[in-house]
Structures are given as C-alpha cells and as structure tokens.
Scaffold this active site. Structure first.
Site, PDB file in Angstrom:
ATOM      1  N   TYR A 123     -11.925   1.793  39.993  1.00  0.00           N
ATOM      2  CA  TYR A 123     -12.321   2.616  38.849  1.00  0.00           C
ATOM      3  C   TYR A 123     -12.201   4.074  39.282  1.00  0.00           C
ATOM      4  CZ  TYR A 123     -14.604  -1.674  37.150  1.00  0.00           C
ATOM      5  OH  TYR A 123     -14.879  -2.942  36.728  1.00  0.00           O
ATOM      6  N   VAL A 152     -16.428   0.082  33.501  1.00  0.00           N
ATOM      7  CA  VAL A 152     -16.279  -1.311  33.883  1.00  0.00           C
ATOM      8  C   VAL A 152     -15.057  -1.898  33.193  1.00  0.00           C
ATOM      9  CG1 VAL A 152     -17.711  -2.220  31.991  1.00  0.00           C
ATOM     10  CG2 VAL A 152     -17.546  -3.510  34.144  1.00  0.00           C
ATOM     11  N   HIS A 153     -14.456  -2.878  33.828  1.00  0.00           N
ATOM     12  CA  HIS A 153     -13.369  -3.663  33.245  1.00  0.00           C
ATOM     13  C   HIS A 153     -13.805  -5.119  33.281  1.00  0.00           C
ATOM     14  CE1 HIS A 153      -8.797  -4.838  33.349  1.00  0.00           C
ATOM     15  NE2 HIS A 153      -9.404  -5.226  32.237  1.00  0.00           N
ATOM     16  N   VAL A 154     -14.248  -5.607  32.139  1.00  0.00           N
ATOM     17  CA  VAL A 154     -14.762  -6.982  32.057  1.00  0.00           C
ATOM     18  C   VAL A 154     -13.609  -7.967  32.240  1.00  0.00           C
ATOM     19  CG1 VAL A 154     -15.781  -8.683  30.478  1.00  0.00           C
ATOM     20  CG2 VAL A 154     -16.752  -6.389  30.650  1.00  0.00           C
ATOM     21  N   GLU A 193      -8.708  -3.816  41.803  1.00  0.00           N
ATOM     22  CA  GLU A 193      -8.426  -2.522  41.203  1.00  0.00           C
ATOM     23  C   GLU A 193      -9.546  -1.557  41.550  1.00  0.00           C
ATOM     24  OE1 GLU A 193      -9.700  -2.271  36.707  1.00  0.00           O
ATOM     25  OE2 GLU A 193      -8.698  -4.202  36.996  1.00  0.00           O
TER      26      GLU A 193
END
Length: 350
Positions: free
Chosen positions: A95, A143-145, A93
C-alpha cells in the site's frame, strides 16, 4: 466601545476549521510490474489530488518514479511512502500514500495493522497527516480486500473492518478517520452493517468504478472511501473517469493505466477541478500513433473507432490486409452508414 474592541479581538483569533484537502483512492493495477504502464498519464490523474491512497503497488521503485512524474507535471514537490510487502501467498503487494507537500504533511503513526485474528490477506495500512493550511490532523487508512471466488470469501474481511475501525481510534487519537481502498463489495451490501453501526459512511453511493472492456462501459462499485461523516464536512465526492480525461479508449486504459477509476472526497471546501490539473497545459498522451491504421494498429487502438468494439477490432485484424476503409462493410454489423461515420471521424490514417 469595550464591546466593539472585544468583537474585533475575537475576529483575530484562529477559527476552528477542518482539513480542506482533496483525498483520493486508486487501485493502480499492478503498478511496478513490467506491463508498459503509461506513467506520465498515471501521474496526470494522480495530480488531481492532494493526498492519494494507492493499492496494488507491486514494486516500490514504481512509486518513486510516479512521484518524479507528478512533480514534473505539477511543478511542485511531492512525497510518498509505502508499506512493507503484504500477502499470505506468492501474490504480494504494497500500500502507499502520495501527497502534495504544499497542502499536506505526514504527521506520524504509519503502521500496518497487527491482525491477531489472521483475517486479512493484506492487512490495512494507516498513517496520520496534517493539513498545512488549517493545521488539522486526520487519519487515513487503506486496504485491498481479497477478491476470492465470490462474495462469501470477501465478507470475513469486510466484517473485520469494523474491528479495524475501532482499532484506528488508537492511531487517530481523536482525529477524523478515512478508510480508503478497493473493497470488492458494493457499499449497499448487508455485510457493511457492522461498520455502519460505528458511524462510518461511504463517500460514494452512486456510479461504477471498474472499467469494462466495452468502450465507455463501467461495472461494480467496489472502490470507496468510508469516513467519519458526522465529523468531516464533505464538500465534494465522486469518481474520476480518467479515460475521458485522457481521451483514451477503455481497452488501452485497462492495459496501460488501470482497470479501476479513482474515487475521491473533498473536505471543507475542496473540490475536484480537472481543468486545473496541469495548470492549463495539454494533457499528456500515451505514445501511440496519431492516426489508426487498419493494417498495423493494435486491437485496443482499433477499438477507439466509432462502432468498433473488441470483437469487431479482432475481425479487422484477422481480415488484413485492407486496401481501403470502404471494404469495412465486410465486417459483421458494419453497414455503409457506419463505415462512413468511421471514415469521417478523422481517426483513420489517410
């Protein structure tokens, strides 16, 4: 006389102010996939913010379309930028940042974190922006953890965010920092202790941000904004429950918008004003029928009726055709009184 002139001269000097923009963060579920995304409605929600950090951007062309849609709704110029594709597996993906040009300008230092420890599945992305009214600069990161199979899979990235927070100092160059995103961990979990020791605090401590399949229901507080609370003056903070804004059922909202609600923080006087989002014009609606038909409407549309959840909606579909709404008493849990409420809701096709 000299003293009065000195005081008057001081009044003409520029005051030291902080950024007064409304900052949002939103995981827009698989933005860019061929999933019938209701882009005008997504744009309406995005238009509530001056700067929006976006997670789960799957195709950058969708960001360009979102920018066009929000410009059409707001009547203002917007800008956007996205990171490169990020991800260790076949799932990747981008950001992104989307901002209102009348309030915010990109300053510099857009960069993906150089994760030498190879901890992050999708390395954080940061950039510096400038508030055009005050000329203050602030550093935003998103961020996407990783979700993984449980909390134990998320904790390494959460702990690594403390190191990232310190690394951001190099990018920030003394400016305030905001770390925005989908963290897949509640802010009161003990795993946040290393970041808290560095002075970062969560903007959102109450409420839930994940849309459940039950109408009106939410679960988990995974989306948040961690920021330099001792430096930045928060004038507003919260969760924008967009299904209420769009008068949309949760199932349809999950399917066509996102399963996450955006979170936001206002800085130095900025506040969320939903009623001003479209300059008084009506909220754009998804292209769905005006009324709900027992014989043709989808499960998500039937779910919008009073006392009809996903299970009863499926029962209605399986029991088609319906000659009259009076016969809904055949559905388990729907008595005469509830059926009358459905009929007087003005949602059914006559």
């Amino acid at each position: 006389m000299v003293l009065r002139l000195f005081v008057a001269w001081l009044a003409l000097l520029p005051l030291s102010t902080q950024a007064d923009v409304l900052m949002g963060s939103w995981n827009i579920k698989h933005l860019g996939w061929n999933n019938d995304k209701a882009m005008p409605q997504v744009a309406h929600v995005a238009n509530h913010f001056d700067l929006l950090a976006i997670q789960e951007l799957m195709d950058t062309s969708a960001l360009a379309r979102l920018e066009q849609e929000v410009e059409a709704i707001s009547g203002e110029a917007w800008s956007s930028m996205a990171s490169r594709e990020l991800g260790h597996s076949s799932y990747t993906e981008h950001y992104a940042f989307l901002w209102r040009e009348s309030e915010v300008a990109y300053s510099d230092s857009a960069v993906v974190f150089l994760d030498h420890g190879d901890v992050f599945s999708r390395e954080p992305y940061a950039a510096r922006f400038r508030d055009l009214e005050t000329d203050d600069v602030f550093t935003t990161a998103t961020v996407h953890v990783v979700y993984g199979d449980g909390v134990s899979h998320r904790l390494p990235e959460i702990e690594a965010l403390a190191d990232y927070w310190q690394w951001l100092d190099e990018i920030a160059q003394g400016t305030p920092r905001l770390l925005m995103g989908d963290f897949n961990l509640a802010p009161d979990h003990a795993g946040w202790a290393p970041l808290r020791r560095l002075g970062a605090e969560p903007a959102i401590t109450d409420g839930l941000t994940t849309l459940s399949t039950t109408a009106g229901g939410y679960s988990n507080l995974y989306d948040n904004i961690w920021y330099d609370a001792s430096v930045l003056d928060s004038s507003d903070r919260g969760i924008l429950r967009f299904p209420d804004l769009l008068t949309m059922g949760h199932q349809e909202a999950r399917d066509r918008i996102s399963d996450h609600a955006p979170v936001y923080v206002g800085l130095s006087g900025a506040k969320l004003h939903p009623e001003h989002a479209t300059d008084g014009t009506s909220v754009p609606r998804a292209s769905t029928p005006e009324c709900i038909d027992l014989n043709t409407s989808s499960v998500s549309r039937l779910d919008e009726l009073p006392h009809i959840g996903p299970a009863r909606a499926k029962d209605i579909v399986e029991a088609r055709p319906w000659a009259s709404a009076d016969h809904l008493t055949r559905v388990n849990g729907l008595g005469t009184a509830r059926v009358q409420e459905i009929q007087t809701s003005d949602l059914l096709c006559q």
